[in-house]
Structure formats: C-alpha cells, structure tokens
Design a protein around this motif. Structure first.
Motif, PDB file in Angstrom:
ATOM      1  N   GLY A  96      -3.880  -4.413  -6.041  1.00  0.00           N
ATOM      2  CA  GLY A  96      -4.804  -3.915  -5.024  1.00  0.00           C
ATOM      3  C   GLY A  96      -5.405  -2.583  -5.439  1.00  0.00           C
ATOM      4  N   THR A  97      -6.728  -2.441  -5.278  1.00  0.00           N
ATOM      5  CA  THR A  97      -7.401  -1.182  -5.621  1.00  0.00           C
ATOM      6  C   THR A  97      -8.418  -0.841  -4.546  1.00  0.00           C
ATOM      7  OG1 THR A  97      -9.243  -2.169  -6.869  1.00  0.00           O
ATOM      8  CG2 THR A  97      -7.193  -1.727  -8.077  1.00  0.00           C
ATOM      9  N   ILE A 126      -8.097  -2.798  -1.343  1.00  0.00           N
ATOM     10  CA  ILE A 126      -7.295  -2.077  -0.359  1.00  0.00           C
ATOM     11  C   ILE A 126      -8.219  -1.160   0.420  1.00  0.00           C
ATOM     12  CG2 ILE A 126      -5.522  -0.301  -0.058  1.00  0.00           C
ATOM     13  CD1 ILE A 126      -4.060  -1.419  -2.437  1.00  0.00           C
ATOM     14  N   LEU A 135       0.788  -3.937   0.767  1.00  0.00           N
ATOM     15  CA  LEU A 135       2.074  -3.989   0.073  1.00  0.00           C
ATOM     16  C   LEU A 135       3.166  -4.513   1.001  1.00  0.00           C
ATOM     17  CD1 LEU A 135       1.923  -0.561  -1.785  1.00  0.00           C
ATOM     18  CD2 LEU A 135       1.825  -2.808  -2.850  1.00  0.00           C
ATOM     19  N   VAL A 140      -0.473  -7.791  -1.423  1.00  0.00           N
ATOM     20  CA  VAL A 140      -0.640  -7.110  -2.698  1.00  0.00           C
ATOM     21  C   VAL A 140       0.736  -6.855  -3.283  1.00  0.00           C
ATOM     22  CG1 VAL A 140      -1.349  -4.933  -3.762  1.00  0.00           C
ATOM     23  CG2 VAL A 140      -2.833  -6.031  -2.079  1.00  0.00           C
ATOM     24  N   GLY A 143      -0.157  -1.743  -5.662  1.00  0.00           N
ATOM     25  CA  GLY A 143      -1.361  -1.063  -5.215  1.00  0.00           C
ATOM     26  C   GLY A 143      -1.643   0.148  -6.086  1.00  0.00           C
ATOM     27  N   LEU A 145      -2.955   3.510  -5.836  1.00  0.00           N
ATOM     28  CA  LEU A 145      -3.211   4.398  -4.713  1.00  0.00           C
ATOM     29  C   LEU A 145      -3.241   5.849  -5.146  1.00  0.00           C
ATOM     30  CD1 LEU A 145      -0.696   2.781  -2.197  1.00  0.00           C
ATOM     31  CD2 LEU A 145      -3.083   2.148  -2.610  1.00  0.00           C
ATOM     32  N   TRP A 272       4.520   0.103  -5.417  1.00  0.00           N
ATOM     33  CA  TRP A 272       4.957  -1.236  -5.023  1.00  0.00           C
ATOM     34  C   TRP A 272       6.135  -1.146  -4.064  1.00  0.00           C
ATOM     35  CZ3 TRP A 272       5.556   1.022  -9.735  1.00  0.00           C
ATOM     36  CH2 TRP A 272       6.855   1.204 -10.208  1.00  0.00           C
TER      37      TRP A 272
END
Length: 295
Positions: A96-97, A126, A135, A140, A143, A145, A272
């Motif tokens: 996820g981004t 995300i 998460l 996901v 991620g 982040l 994660w």
C-alpha cells in the motif's frame, strides 16, 4: 561421509538393531551394514560392537554420535527452513502506498520480483486520512508510510526515502506569488484538516498544529481524500502542505505549489502488522534493504 551415511549411523545408534534401522529408513539391512562398514574403514576404528544377540556403540561410536547429532540437526533444520521459505514465497503480497509513491520504490519492487517471480505483487492506494486501516483489515500486507508510526500492533522497517513538503494554495491566493513560504506563514491561513482515524501525532508530523513562534495553525475544512483536499484548496478557503512527489504528479491550473523553506521532511518506511508477518513480508523488507545499498 555422505548425509545418508550419517543418517544411517545416527539411526543405528538409536535403534541398536540392524533390522529395525533398515525398516525405519526404508532400506535393506545389507545397505545399513555396508554403510557402517564403509564409515568404520574411513575412520579407522570400530563404531559398534556386534554380537549374535545385541549391538552397542563403542566409545569411539559414542563420541561420533554426540558430535554428529547436533550438526545433523542443524543441517536438517536449515533444509526445512529453506523449503518453508520457498513455499511461503509463492502467493500474493499487497503493498500500500499514498498515490503514486509506488514509483519511489520501483527499485525495491523490481528486485523483489526478480527474486520471487512466482509471487504476485499488488499495489493498492492508502488514504492519508486512514494510514493504518488497510494493514489492520488485511487489505494491505505492507504499507509505505511516513513516520512516525508508533502503534503497538505494527512493526516499522528501515527508512527508504524522504520527501520535502510544498504548500498548495489557490492560484489567486496571496501566497501564490511568493518564491517560498515558511511554516510561520501558516499561522495566518487555515489549513486542510483530515477526516479519518489518523492519529494526531502522525498528522502533526505532516501539518504542525503550531508555528515555530507558538501561534496556533487553524484547522479548516476536513477532507477524506487528496482530491477533496485539492478541491477545497482551489476555492481559496484553505491551504495545505503537500508532499512534493504527489504535488509533481497533480499539476492543476487552479492550484500553485510554493516551496516551504523550513517545512517538515517526511521520512517513509515499510510498516506491517506484527501478527501477520510472514516469509513474504520479510523477503520484501530484505529486498528494500538490499536495494538501498545499491542506490
């Protein structure tokens, strides 16, 4: 000494019976006898005392058993672990981004795909307003982040890159004609707020609540998505710090991006859920670290 010969020796050392050893290993009794004789010739001494009624280890055999037992266990554990890892790397891993940030880790993604071609790699977006939700729901796996991420159920990996912030303002806003602005300027204009479960400490790293001089920075319209934020900014009612990478991908005629001279620098890392860590997650984090070393 071949691994199979070590296995035969250790099995016979436990069973102390040629017939039971052969049955246990699914080989002929002659194969067991031949293997032990070859080992004894190679070593130059008897490993077992054999009589018509029983079989027992010699002192030399006892020492060899003790030394080989640990080593054999380590070898088999290593083989089992490698097999388990290989099985785990066949599946799907979802990254996820924020917006187009997957392009910032293109080298990591390429390296992971090279190493694990049987794994399907998926990219999902995300929303900044809910950085940890994907998460925790399993949508996901990892991620990407901005930090900090101080959540007890999440694990944070190595920092991968940083991003400077720019200030997004309406094209006819008084700040739009400036070459650069400072965080202190945000004390004069309401900023975008986020409508979602983002923790205050995470949002504070992106959009501070006070200026360096201690003046409060007013929160204005609350939004849930980046598109909603740009729409609100375009009306001139609010301004907002925006990641420079996202800003470069969202050029609009109604919005101007002004550099922030002393703005926060966002640091990004993989995150994660600790309870969901598996071989694929560890393989991705390993690829991330290795890719960093080559850049």
């Amino acid at each position: 000494m071949e691994l199979r010969d070590i296995e035969i020796f250790l099995a016979l050392a436990e069973e102390l019976h040629f017939g039971r050893t052969a049955e246990r290993l699914r080989v002929s009794q002659a194969r067991v006898s031949q293997s032990i004789k070859q080992q004894e010739r190679r070593i130059g001494g008897a490993l077992f005392e054999r009589t018509s009624r029983n079989v027992r280890l010699t002192p030399l055999g006892e020492r060899l058993r003790d030394r080989l037992h640990t080593g054999y266990g380590e070898i088999m554990a290593g083989i089992d672990e490698a097999a388990a890892t290989a099985r785990g790397q066949v599946g799907t891993l979802t990254i996820g981004t924020f917006g187009p940030h997957h392009q910032k880790i293109a080298a990591v993604l390429d390296l992971f795909r090279q190493r694990h071609p049987q794994c399907e790699l998926r990219i999902r977006e995300i929303l900044p307003a809910d950085p940890f939700g994907g998460l925790r729901t399993g949508r996901v796996d990892v991620g990407l982040l901005w930090l900090p991420a101080r959540e007890p159920d999440l694990t944070v990996g190595p920092e991968l890159y940083t991003e400077h912030l720019v200030l997004a303002v309406a094209s006819d806003h008084p700040l739009a004609s400036r070459d650069r602005v400072k965080i202190e300027d945000l004390g004069d204009h309401p900023v975008v707020d986020l409508e979602g479960p983002i923790p205050d400490y995470v949002w504070e790293a992106h959009t501070p609540s006070v200026t360096p001089a201690g003046r409060p920075i007013r929160r204005g319209i609350a939004v849930a998505t980046l598109e909603e934020a740009f729409t609100a900014i375009g009306t001139g009612s609010v301004v907002s710090p925006i990641g420079g990478y996202v800003a470069a991908s969202r050029l609009r005629r109604d919005i101007t991006f002004v550099p922030i001279a002393d703005g926060p620098i966002l640091r990004y890392a993989p995150v994660w859920r600790s309870a969901s860590e598996n071989t694929l997650v560890r393989a991705f984090v390993q690829a991330a670290g290795d890719a960093q070393k080559t850049t």
